[in-house]
Design an enzyme around this catalytic site. Structure first.
Site, PDB file in Angstrom:
ATOM      1  N   GLU A 157       0.601   4.373 -12.847  1.00 30.57           N
ATOM      2  CA  GLU A 157      -0.676   4.832 -12.286  1.00 30.57           C
ATOM      3  C   GLU A 157      -1.099   6.112 -12.985  1.00 30.57           C
ATOM      4  O   GLU A 157      -0.243   6.998 -13.164  1.00 30.57           O
ATOM      5  CB  GLU A 157      -0.531   5.104 -10.788  1.00 30.57           C
ATOM      6  N   GLY A 161      -5.622   3.844  -0.783  1.00 28.53           N
ATOM      7  CA  GLY A 161      -5.300   3.654   0.635  1.00 28.53           C
ATOM      8  C   GLY A 161      -5.903   4.722   1.536  1.00 28.53           C
ATOM      9  O   GLY A 161      -6.432   4.432   2.607  1.00 28.53           O
ATOM     10  N   SER A 162      -5.827   5.964   1.124  1.00 32.85           N
ATOM     11  CA  SER A 162      -6.298   7.052   2.004  1.00 32.85           C
ATOM     12  C   SER A 162      -7.668   7.585   1.580  1.00 32.85           C
ATOM     13  O   SER A 162      -8.105   8.624   2.083  1.00 32.85           O
ATOM     14  CB  SER A 162      -5.273   8.186   2.015  1.00 32.85           C
ATOM     15  N   THR A 164       0.841  -1.205   0.000  1.00 31.00           N
ATOM     16  CA  THR A 164       0.000   0.000   0.000  1.00 31.00           C
ATOM     17  C   THR A 164       0.872   1.248   0.000  1.00 31.00           C
ATOM     18  O   THR A 164       0.379   2.348   0.265  1.00 31.00           O
ATOM     19  CB  THR A 164      -0.880   0.058   1.272  1.00 31.00           C
ATOM     20  N   ALA A 165       2.177   1.078  -0.280  1.00 33.42           N
ATOM     21  CA  ALA A 165       3.107   2.213  -0.134  1.00 33.42           C
ATOM     22  C   ALA A 165       3.354   2.893  -1.480  1.00 33.42           C
ATOM     23  O   ALA A 165       2.762   3.953  -1.763  1.00 33.42           O
ATOM     24  CB  ALA A 165       4.393   1.739   0.516  1.00 33.42           C
ATOM     25  N   ARG A 166       4.202   2.300  -2.306  1.00 38.56           N
ATOM     26  CA  ARG A 166       4.480   2.833  -3.629  1.00 38.56           C
ATOM     27  C   ARG A 166       4.834   1.681  -4.571  1.00 38.56           C
ATOM     28  O   ARG A 166       5.532   0.743  -4.170  1.00 38.56           O
ATOM     29  CB  ARG A 166       5.657   3.814  -3.604  1.00 38.56           C
ATOM     30  N   ASP A 178      -2.088  -2.200  -3.967  1.00 37.50           N
ATOM     31  CA  ASP A 178      -2.827  -0.945  -4.149  1.00 37.50           C
ATOM     32  C   ASP A 178      -2.002   0.086  -4.926  1.00 37.50           C
ATOM     33  O   ASP A 178      -2.526   1.118  -5.326  1.00 37.50           O
ATOM     34  CB  ASP A 178      -3.197  -0.370  -2.765  1.00 37.50           C
ATOM     35  N   HIS A 206      -5.001   2.362  -6.000  1.00 37.00           N
ATOM     36  CA  HIS A 206      -4.365   3.387  -5.145  1.00 37.00           C
ATOM     37  C   HIS A 206      -5.410   4.191  -4.361  1.00 37.00           C
ATOM     38  O   HIS A 206      -5.591   5.385  -4.587  1.00 37.00           O
ATOM     39  CB  HIS A 206      -3.481   4.339  -5.977  1.00 37.00           C
TER      40      HIS A 206
HETATM   41  C1  8YV Z   1      -3.023   9.814  -1.645  1.00 38.53           C
HETATM   42  C2  8YV Z   1      -0.702   8.780  -1.126  1.00 38.53           C
HETATM   43  O1  8YV Z   1      -4.149   9.181  -2.161  1.00 38.53           O
HETATM   44  O2  8YV Z   1      -0.409  10.193   0.736  1.00 38.53           O
HETATM   45  C3  8YV Z   1       0.122   9.548  -0.159  1.00 38.53           C
HETATM   46  O3  8YV Z   1       1.359   9.528  -0.305  1.00 38.53           O
HETATM   47  O4  8YV Z   1      -0.199   8.123  -1.953  1.00 38.53           O
HETATM   48  C4  8YV Z   1      -2.184   8.776  -1.024  1.00 38.53           C
HETATM   49  O5  8YV Z   1      -2.576   8.821   0.305  1.00 38.53           O
HETATM   50  C5  8YV Z   1      -2.570  10.776  -2.642  1.00 38.53           C
HETATM   51  O6  8YV Z   1      -1.285  11.177  -2.537  1.00 38.53           O
HETATM   52  C6  8YV Z   1      -3.557  11.913  -2.614  1.00 38.53           C
HETATM   53  O7  8YV Z   1      -3.018  13.124  -2.857  1.00 38.53           O
END
Ligand code: 8YV
Length: 321
Positions: A269, A289-290, A238-240, A264, A287
């Site tokens: 991407e 995660g957040s 879930t990182a990169r 994810d 992608h």
């Molecule tokens: C975001 C992310 O969806 O925070 C990060 O580094 O990869 C994700 O949480 C994205 O960057 C939203 O701007």
């Protein structure tokens, strides 16, 4: 009335974020919510004091060199800052901030979802029921891997990694981790520290990646390291995307070295890796995660807090350059 700073918000953020931004800044929006090219970002920088970008906007050394002197701060709406050349931005005197903490719970939720979905064949099962292909049942059907009681190896025991460890303990998992430095006992909660990634991999049934993408971690999960995992292990990312050599992941899935993967984040991407689609034991998300309502507001507010501090003449709490 002091003149409000001009802020470019590069993507469509949450309504609450946009409302607060419009109250305090002269805001330029991206009505189409599209990704701007480097040349477009450079052109925009001449008209703004600040940019609030996502990880989709690239501030490479080449772009940074041509940004306008007017631009003073890049307040990212992300915790990851691998899309920003921090050295080049620092050298230009452009302040950079990120949004740590506020997305840790949401990201760990998605990591757990990927772990459970990969282990218990969620994508395959959903597809079967959804498509009408579920025509029989047997005790030997759709048998997966149990997660409860297994060993999880967390690479990067920062904020997200520590939440993931707590969630994993809820499944009675034995937590192992590798981090640049060993955590204090009160933060480790009994998790077993490994001073090398290699040592960690040999001792976990599931590995979950929670470290940033840097020159040191790019390609971290390559064929050699995947080969250290016990046969049938599960990888969660879930990182990169840059942390995993995708062709090596595919090869490990094909040989069975990896029993399943939950992914994810991808090298490409949006889009992902079309070669993964042939493998039902790779459980994929785009992608997200957040991507919860709560966290999107919290990320937007955190970025605005950083901007407010900067324009009030204070050091932003989340300054990374
Ligand atoms: C975001 C992310 O969806 O925070 C990060 O580094 O990869 C994700 O949480 C994205 O960057 C939203 O701007």
């Amino acid at each position: 009335m002091p003149v409000k700073p001009t802020l470019w918000i590069s993507r469509k953020l949450s309504d609450n974020t946009l409302a607060r931004a419009a109250r305090d800044y002269e805001v330029i929006l991206n009505a189409q919510d599209r990704v701007y090219s480097g040349d477009e970002i450079i052109a925009m920088s001449a008209d703004v004091d600040a940019i609030l970008p996502c990880h989709s906007e690239l501030f490479s050394a080449d772009v940074v060199a041509r940004l306008s002197d007017r631009l003073k701060i890049i307040a990212n709406h992300s915790v990851g800052v691998d899309h920003c050349d921090l050295g080049a931005l620092g050298a230009r005197g452009i302040v950079v901030t990120n949004t740590p903490d506020v997305l840790s719970d949401a990201t760990a939720e998605i990591a757990m979802l990927l772990l459970l979905g990969a282990a218990r064949r969620a994508a395959e099962g959903d597809q079967m029921v959804r498509s009408g292909a579920w025509t029989e049942w047997s005790p030997s059907f759709m048998v997966g891997t149990q997660v409860t009681g297994k060993r999880i190896g967390i690479v990067g025991m920062g904020r997200v990694g520590q939440v993931m460890a707590r969630r994993a303990r809820g499944f009675d998992m034995e937590v192992h981790y590798h981090n640049r430095s060993r955590l204090a006992d009160e933060l480790a909660h009994g998790a077993v520290y490994h001073d090398t990634v290699e040592g960690l991999l040999a001792n976990c049934d599931v590995v979950s990646l929670h470290c940033p993408a840097t020159p040191e971690t790019t390609g971290l999960m390559n064929a050699q390291r995947l080969a250290l995992l016990p046969a049938g292990a599960i990888l969660v990312n879930t990182a990169r995307g840059a942390l995993v050599v995708e062709d090596d992941l595919l090869a490990a899935i094909e040989t069975g070295r990896l029993g399943a993967a939950g992914i994810d984040c991808f090298m490409t991407e949006p889009g992902g890796n079309p070669k993964f689609a042939a493998h039902p034991n790779i459980f994929m998300l785009p992608h997200i995660g957040s991507a919860t309502r709560e966290t999107r507001d919290a990320m937007g507010f955190r970025a605005l807090d950083n901007l407010d501090a900067f324009f009030a003449g204070r050091e932003p709490g989340d300054k990374v350059a």
